[in-house]
Design a protein around this motif. Structure first.
Motif, PDB file in Angstrom:
ATOM      1  N   GLU A 147      32.084  43.213  48.338  1.00 43.21           N
ATOM      2  CA  GLU A 147      32.994  42.788  48.603  1.00 43.21           C
ATOM      3  C   GLU A 147      33.128  41.127  48.231  1.00 43.21           C
ATOM      4  O   GLU A 147      32.103  40.683  48.641  1.00 43.21           O
ATOM      5  N   ARG A 158      29.658  40.320  49.899  1.00 45.64           N
ATOM      6  CA  ARG A 158      28.869  41.137  50.995  1.00 45.64           C
ATOM      7  C   ARG A 158      28.658  42.586  50.482  1.00 45.64           C
ATOM      8  O   ARG A 158      29.487  43.303  49.895  1.00 45.64           O
ATOM      9  N   HIS A 160      27.904  46.387  49.931  1.00 44.46           N
ATOM     10  CA  HIS A 160      28.346  47.586  50.831  1.00 44.46           C
ATOM     11  C   HIS A 160      27.408  48.266  50.401  1.00 44.46           C
ATOM     12  O   HIS A 160      27.561  49.725  51.232  1.00 44.46           O
TER      13      HIS A 160
END
Length: 265
Positions: A147, A158, A160
């Motif tokens: 993200e 971030r 995932h």
């Protein structure tokens, strides 16, 4: 979530998923550097090497989307500091695609009067606009594994999907850090700017999953080179630095309308 690199039956053998792909041909350099770093970090506790504090990657040639093999080499195993190399090849080939040199250190507290961590106001990256860049080939790529959000002065990432099962802190930072040279590009849609190397240094591991980059870039088009660098962040503040060289490459010229475009493989 499934890892970006799956281990194969024998040690030091890996199969990349589509999420390891780069924006053009082959794998994203940050994904490759993360894999090589994750392998060393996984051995650090067993070999008593300490914490990975620095990694420098050299991308020697594009890494194809195929099964891969790696090989670790101990450069120096010291009382406080160890240096470990890890190199990657396409399985069945003799010419390496990338190598990473890690510096690891055993932590040891040193008392310095008046020192201490300076707390800053925590940041919530979810308040910033979402960014969803796409690869030019239109297929899945490494950015799809994370993200991305952008504040006024930093880009936030971030993951995932884990790089590998049990990947360490430095491996998780290298992927976001590899985007540094593209965050503050001085010109858009003019040239490609691959980075042949990547260096990340941490003075503490990130807290939480978010990694921020406060980036700077400098280009010298007359020589076709440049640099990217930046401050690395977590939600609580600074965690380290990133830097890389940049090679400027012209985009292919558009074909005249009267010519038939070649078929794409």
């Amino acid at each position: 979530m499934s890892p970006i690199f799956e281990p194969l039956g024998s040690p030091n053998r890996w199969r990349p998923s589509a999420l390891a792909g780069g924006p053009f041909a082959g794998l994203q350099g940050g994904a490759v550097a993360s894999l090589l770093t994750a392998e060393v970090e996984a051995l650090a506790a067993v070999r008593n090497w300490g914490t990975a504090v620095s990694a420098t990657a050299w991308f020697l040639r594009p890494t194809p989307m195929t099964d891969l093999r790696t090989q670790l080499s101990v450069v120096s195993e010291g009382g406080r500091v160890s240096v470990i190399d890890n190199t990657l090849w396409p399985d069945g080939e003799d010419q390496p695609c990338a190598t990473v040199r890690l510096t690891l250190s055993r932590e040891r507290a040193v008392e310095v009067p008046g020192s201490g961590d300076h707390a800053s106001e925590p940041v919530d990256p979810l308040q910033f606009p979402l960014r969803s860049p796409h690869a030019v080939h239109g297929r899945s790529w490494f950015m799809d594994a994370m993200e991305a959000r952008a504040s006024d002065d930093a880009a936030w990432f971030r993951l995932h999907h884990p790089i590998t099962e049990g990947a360490g802190p430095l491996a998780g930072v290298l992927g976001p850090a590899d985007w540094t040279h593209g965050i503050a590009r001085p010109f858009q849609n003019v040239v490609a700017d691959p980075n042949p190397n990547l260096t990340v240094q941490l003075f503490r591991p990130p807290v939480g999953a978010w990694v921020g980059v406060r980036a700077q870039t400098r280009w010298r088009p007359a020589a076709g080179i440049g640099t990217g660098s930046g401050v690395l962040l977590d939600v609580n503040g600074e965690i380290g630095r990133v830097s890389m060289s940049v090679i400027l490459v012209p985009f292919p010229k558009a074909e005249p309308a009267s010519q038939t475009a070649p078929a794409q493989g």
